[in-house]
Design a protein around this motif. Structure first.
Motif, mmCIF file in Angstrom:
data_model
loop_
_atom_site.group_PDB
_atom_site.id
_atom_site.type_symbol
_atom_site.label_atom_id
_atom_site.label_comp_id
_atom_site.label_asym_id
_atom_site.label_seq_id
_atom_site.Cartn_x
_atom_site.Cartn_y
_atom_site.Cartn_z
ATOM 1 N N SER A 84 0.822 -1.213 0.000
ATOM 2 C CA SER A 84 0.000 0.000 0.000
ATOM 3 C C SER A 84 0.848 1.251 0.000
ATOM 4 C CB SER A 84 -0.932 -0.010 1.214
ATOM 5 O OG SER A 84 -0.177 0.003 2.407
ATOM 6 N N SER A 85 2.071 1.178 0.583
ATOM 7 C CA SER A 85 2.936 2.349 0.615
ATOM 8 C C SER A 85 3.685 2.523 -0.699
ATOM 9 C CB SER A 85 3.940 2.232 1.774
ATOM 10 O OG SER A 85 4.803 1.132 1.562
ATOM 11 N N ALA A 86 3.604 1.527 -1.586
ATOM 12 C CA ALA A 86 4.284 1.614 -2.879
ATOM 13 C C ALA A 86 3.299 1.901 -4.014
ATOM 14 C CB ALA A 86 5.026 0.307 -3.151
ATOM 15 N N GLY A 87 2.125 2.412 -3.646
ATOM 16 C CA GLY A 87 1.152 2.751 -4.667
ATOM 17 C C GLY A 87 0.201 1.637 -5.019
ATOM 18 N N TYR A 88 0.157 0.565 -4.187
ATOM 19 C CA TYR A 88 -0.733 -0.550 -4.467
ATOM 20 C C TYR A 88 -1.985 -0.521 -3.606
ATOM 21 C CZ TYR A 88 3.576 -2.442 -6.507
ATOM 22 O OH TYR A 88 4.700 -2.621 -7.234
ATOM 23 N N GLY A 89 -2.310 0.611 -3.003
ATOM 24 C CA GLY A 89 -3.422 0.663 -2.064
ATOM 25 C C GLY A 89 -4.711 0.095 -2.646
ATOM 26 N N PHE A 90 -5.362 -0.822 -1.873
ATOM 27 C CA PHE A 90 -6.552 -1.503 -2.385
ATOM 28 C C PHE A 90 -7.344 -2.065 -1.225
ATOM 29 C CE2 PHE A 90 -8.527 -5.493 -3.881
ATOM 30 C CZ PHE A 90 -9.394 -4.959 -4.793
ATOM 31 N N HIS A 91 -8.647 -1.871 -1.233
ATOM 32 C CA HIS A 91 -9.517 -2.400 -0.188
ATOM 33 C C HIS A 91 -10.298 -3.579 -0.752
ATOM 34 C CE1 HIS A 91 -8.599 1.049 2.326
ATOM 35 N NE2 HIS A 91 -8.868 1.840 1.318
ATOM 36 N N ARG A 92 -10.011 -4.771 -0.286
ATOM 37 C CA ARG A 92 -10.634 -5.973 -0.838
ATOM 38 C C ARG A 92 -12.132 -5.992 -0.582
ATOM 39 N NH1 ARG A 92 -7.294 -11.392 0.315
ATOM 40 N NH2 ARG A 92 -8.548 -12.051 -1.464
ATOM 41 N N CYS A 93 -12.551 -5.527 0.575
ATOM 42 C CA CYS A 93 -13.967 -5.591 0.936
ATOM 43 C C CYS A 93 -14.539 -4.181 1.063
ATOM 44 C CB CYS A 93 -14.141 -6.382 2.240
ATOM 45 S SG CYS A 93 -13.721 -8.131 2.077
ATOM 46 N N ARG A 94 -14.364 -3.421 0.030
ATOM 47 C CA ARG A 94 -14.840 -2.032 0.064
ATOM 48 C C ARG A 94 -16.364 -1.992 0.109
ATOM 49 N NH1 ARG A 94 -13.706 -3.049 -5.309
ATOM 50 N NH2 ARG A 94 -15.402 -2.558 -6.771
ATOM 51 N N LYS A 95 -16.895 -0.884 0.550
ATOM 52 C CA LYS A 95 -18.340 -0.694 0.624
ATOM 53 C C LYS A 95 -18.935 -0.553 -0.779
ATOM 54 C CE LYS A 95 -17.974 -0.751 5.029
ATOM 55 N NZ LYS A 95 -18.288 -2.012 5.728
ATOM 56 N N VAL A 96 -20.161 -1.022 -0.923
ATOM 57 C CA VAL A 96 -20.860 -0.928 -2.200
ATOM 58 C C VAL A 96 -21.444 0.470 -2.351
ATOM 59 C CG1 VAL A 96 -22.754 -1.834 -3.597
ATOM 60 C CG2 VAL A 96 -21.425 -3.384 -2.154
ATOM 61 N N ASP A 97 -21.236 1.067 -3.496
ATOM 62 C CA ASP A 97 -21.828 2.375 -3.779
ATOM 63 C C ASP A 97 -23.317 2.170 -4.067
ATOM 64 O OD1 ASP A 97 -22.499 4.918 -4.486
ATOM 65 O OD2 ASP A 97 -21.283 4.978 -6.328
ATOM 66 N N GLN A 98 -24.169 2.593 -3.151
ATOM 67 C CA GLN A 98 -25.602 2.352 -3.278
ATOM 68 C C GLN A 98 -26.308 3.366 -4.170
ATOM 69 O OE1 GLN A 98 -26.684 -0.334 -2.299
ATOM 70 N NE2 GLN A 98 -25.358 -1.058 -0.660
ATOM 71 N N LYS A 99 -25.639 4.434 -4.552
ATOM 72 C CA LYS A 99 -26.194 5.423 -5.482
ATOM 73 C C LYS A 99 -27.568 5.930 -5.017
ATOM 74 C CE LYS A 99 -23.679 3.268 -9.284
ATOM 75 N NZ LYS A 99 -23.766 2.588 -10.602
ATOM 76 N N PHE A 100 -27.587 6.430 -3.793
ATOM 77 C CA PHE A 100 -28.843 6.914 -3.210
ATOM 78 C C PHE A 100 -29.473 8.025 -4.048
ATOM 79 C CE2 PHE A 100 -26.765 5.048 0.532
ATOM 80 C CZ PHE A 100 -27.797 4.265 1.027
ATOM 81 N N SER A 101 -28.646 8.805 -4.714
ATOM 82 C CA SER A 101 -29.182 9.932 -5.485
ATOM 83 C C SER A 101 -30.006 9.475 -6.685
ATOM 84 C CB SER A 101 -28.031 10.823 -5.968
ATOM 85 O OG SER A 101 -27.138 10.094 -6.789
ATOM 86 N N GLU A 102 -29.832 8.209 -7.080
ATOM 87 C CA GLU A 102 -30.547 7.689 -8.245
ATOM 88 C C GLU A 102 -31.794 6.899 -7.853
ATOM 89 O OE1 GLU A 102 -27.810 5.472 -10.620
ATOM 90 O OE2 GLU A 102 -26.294 7.077 -10.624
ATOM 91 N N ARG A 103 -32.200 6.995 -6.588
ATOM 92 C CA ARG A 103 -33.377 6.235 -6.143
ATOM 93 C C ARG A 103 -34.646 6.688 -6.845
ATOM 94 N NH1 ARG A 103 -35.621 6.155 -0.885
ATOM 95 N NH2 ARG A 103 -34.888 8.284 -0.619
ATOM 96 N N ARG A 104 -35.509 5.706 -7.098
ATOM 97 C CA ARG A 104 -36.846 5.993 -7.609
ATOM 98 C C ARG A 104 -37.795 6.015 -6.417
ATOM 99 N NH1 ARG A 104 -40.554 1.700 -10.986
ATOM 100 N NH2 ARG A 104 -42.388 3.044 -11.293
ATOM 101 N N THR A 105 -38.495 7.104 -6.199
ATOM 102 C CA THR A 105 -39.291 7.249 -4.978
ATOM 103 C C THR A 105 -40.711 7.718 -5.271
ATOM 104 O OG1 THR A 105 -38.541 9.529 -4.648
ATOM 105 C CG2 THR A 105 -37.253 7.775 -3.584
ATOM 106 N N ILE A 106 -41.556 7.534 -4.261
ATOM 107 C CA ILE A 106 -42.935 8.007 -4.307
ATOM 108 C C ILE A 106 -43.200 8.854 -3.072
ATOM 109 C CG2 ILE A 106 -43.753 5.902 -3.151
ATOM 110 C CD1 ILE A 106 -46.383 6.198 -4.664
ATOM 111 N N GLU A 107 -43.926 9.954 -3.220
ATOM 112 C CA GLU A 107 -44.261 10.820 -2.084
ATOM 113 C C GLU A 107 -45.388 10.188 -1.258
ATOM 114 O OE1 GLU A 107 -42.883 13.690 -1.165
ATOM 115 O OE2 GLU A 107 -41.441 13.773 -2.835
ATOM 116 N N TRP A 108 -45.238 10.238 0.041
ATOM 117 C CA TRP A 108 -46.268 9.693 0.940
ATOM 118 C C TRP A 108 -47.065 10.878 1.492
ATOM 119 C CZ3 TRP A 108 -45.056 5.739 5.438
ATOM 120 C CH2 TRP A 108 -46.281 5.219 5.931
#
Length: 541
Positions: free
Chosen positions: A163-187
């Protein structure tokens, strides 16, 4: 407390016991003749030794080169020490090279043979494994150089940590859920229009999913949702933050049963009672449940079926338009039951954050007391980097063995699957949520090892007044409630770095949805022993 003089005598005697002597007094006259005899004997022996010693030294000097003798021994000792260190380093390096060869062959056999179908997760695994091999290779270099005292710095100046030689990598990174692209309905509930939730199938996990689907129905039909009474259903306010739902929407969309009855002056009538499924039993309602509703001051008409041939074992896909056509009404109070198995706009309902527009991450979430207790438990026993394992056994013995192939795995096979995920996630501890017996969890614990180190399985301990992490539940009378315990388990699992779930479990489905809503879902999340399945549970392929 005063002590007897006899006690002091005993203490004194014990302290001086080792110095006691058979002689009653120090008699100088008695010792003097003995000293004289010893001195004469000592003198004669010393005189003899003084005569013999010079002769011995002269003999050794002329017969042996003392300096060369000692010099050769020391150099030989030093040579043997370095030689042994080099040999040991070479053996260690050969062992590590053998491990590296096995790992690289495994990558080749499982990936590049079918290179046309490499998924994103498999590609991430390849990168992570190669990084591990880079680190291992540099570790071997360090071992081989150690006899020459190269220290931690290699001769070529390359850092040991990828990681200190430029190989930084997260094997179990979080999933980008893309909340801004949600399809919603007003209640937007219409005034004095209510939907009475009916959730009767299964246990608490099923009821929570049913309740969330009722919210979607209420939003579609522009009605406020009435939370069932604890005398008819579970006591939801013990495990859920009801007011949180209203705060997130910004208006009164959820009404507790008690508040609803006050509005109706303790007598309410369900104008239309519609069953989503007609088979095997409409609404899962029986005479006992009908009597409970009537005892609460609820009256109703005859149960109706929305569709004549809708079966819980084979639900057909429905749309928002279908819901509006079958359940739309101008009646003040309607009831729909039971919608747990309903398949309405699946992609819309299961998206992170849910189908309803709101300003929070999720509408349905644990109560504040459970959230705080989960955080305190994690801080005390687990730390921020941990794997959560929902290892359901008793129910799955029947549920999974009916399937082909079975998903009820023997302990050794489950241990292998879990160890594989531990290696990938690089987490030091596992939180275990299970209904398994101690004999099963004990064997599982003994078999989960990585690099010769046991990975601890941590379960929530029994109540102990000396521990403070669960004090909030205890003070509010929630400790020991099975539903609170289940929700606490779900909350801890939802906060994990990586989650391993039980296939087909609604408990697991609750956790997965919560992880998506909270943004904690990882690309390493999976169903137990189904890591090779391309439809893995993180939703990213």
């Amino acid at each position: 407390m005063d002590r007897d003089s006899s006690d002091e005598d005993d203490d004194r005697r014990n302290l001086t016991y080792r110095n006691d002597t058979t002689r009653s007094s120090f008699n100088v006259e008695e010792l003097e003749p003995q000293m004289r005899r010893r001195s004469k004997l000592t003198f004669h022996k010393g005189y003899l030794f003084a005569l013999v010693l010079p002769l011995l030294i002269v003999f050794i000097y002329f017969s042996t080169d003392i300096r060369s003798l000692f010099t050769s021994d020391i150099s030989s000792f030093k040579f043997n020490t370095v030689s042994d260190q080099i040999r040991e380093s070479q053996l260690q390096a050969l062992h590590l090279l053998n491990q590296q060869q096995s790992s690289l062959l495994s990558i080749w056999n499982h990936t590049f043979i079918n290179s046309n179908n490499i998924t994103t997760v498999q590609f991430d695994d390849i990168k992570a494994t190669l990084l591990t091999q880079i680190t291992l290779n540099k570790h071997m270099q360090q071992i081989l150089l150690s006899p020459y005292k190269a220290g931690d710095t290699l001769q070529n100046g390359t850092a040991l940590d990828p990681s200190s030689a430029g190989y930084g990598f997260h094997r179990c990174r979080k999933v980008d859920q893309k909340f801004s692209e949600r399809r919603t309905i007003e209640w937007k509930p219409r005034r004095n229009k209510f939907l009475f939730a009916i959730c009767l199938s299964g246990q608490m996990s099923n009821h929570l999913i049913c309740l969330e689907k009722h919210m979607f129905f209420a939003a579609i039909l522009n009605r406020a949702l009435v939370i069932p009474s604890s005398r008819f259903d579970y006591q939801y306010n013990r495990v859920l933050d009801i007011e949180h739902i209203n705060d997130c929407i910004g208006k009164k969309v959820v009404v507790p049963f008690e508040d609803f009855m006050k509005l109706k002056k303790n007598h309410a009538h369900i104008d239309k009672f519609i069953c989503y499924f007609s088979t095997p039993q409409p609404c899962y309602m029986d005479e006992e449940h009908l009597k409970k509703l009537k005892s609460l001051g609820i009256s109703m008409g005859k149960l109706e079926a929305a569709w004549k041939n809708e079966d819980v074992k084979n639900p057909s896909r429905k749309t928002v338009k279908d819901v509006e056509e079958k359940f739309g009404s101008d009646d003040d109070v309607i009831a729909i039951g039971d919608v747990y198995f309903a398949d309405v706009e699946r992609d819309w309902v299961l998206q992170p954050g849910g189908p309803i527009a709101h300003k929070c991450k999720t509408l349905i979430e644990p109560s504040k007391l459970i959230l705080l207790t989960a955080e305190r438990f994690i801080q005390t026993f687990l730390g921020s980097n941990f794997i959560a394992l929902h290892f359901r056994r008793h129910g799955f013995l029947k549920f999974c063995n009916a399937k082909k192939p079975s998903c009820f795995y023997p302990i050794p096979q489950a241990a292998d699957c879990i160890t594989r995920i531990v290696e990938r996630a690089n987490s030091p501890v596992i939180y275990l949520s299970t209904d398994a017996a101690g004999s099963e969890t004990g064997l599982l614990q003994s078999m989960i090892m990585l690099n010769g180190k046991t990975i601890p399985l941590v379960k929530r301990p029994p109540r102990n007044s000396a521990e403070k992490w669960d004090a909030l539940l205890y003070r509010h009378g929630l400790e020991g409630d099975s539903q609170v315990e289940a929700m606490l388990d779900k909350t801890i699992c939802a906060m994990a770095s990586v989650f391993i779930g039980a296939s087909g479990s609604t408990f697991t489905e609750d956790i997965l949805q919560l992880r998506k809503d909270w943004g904690t879902a990882s690309i390493c999340d999976e169903y137990l022993c189904q890591g090779e399945n391309p439809n893995f549970i993180s939703g990213e392929e």
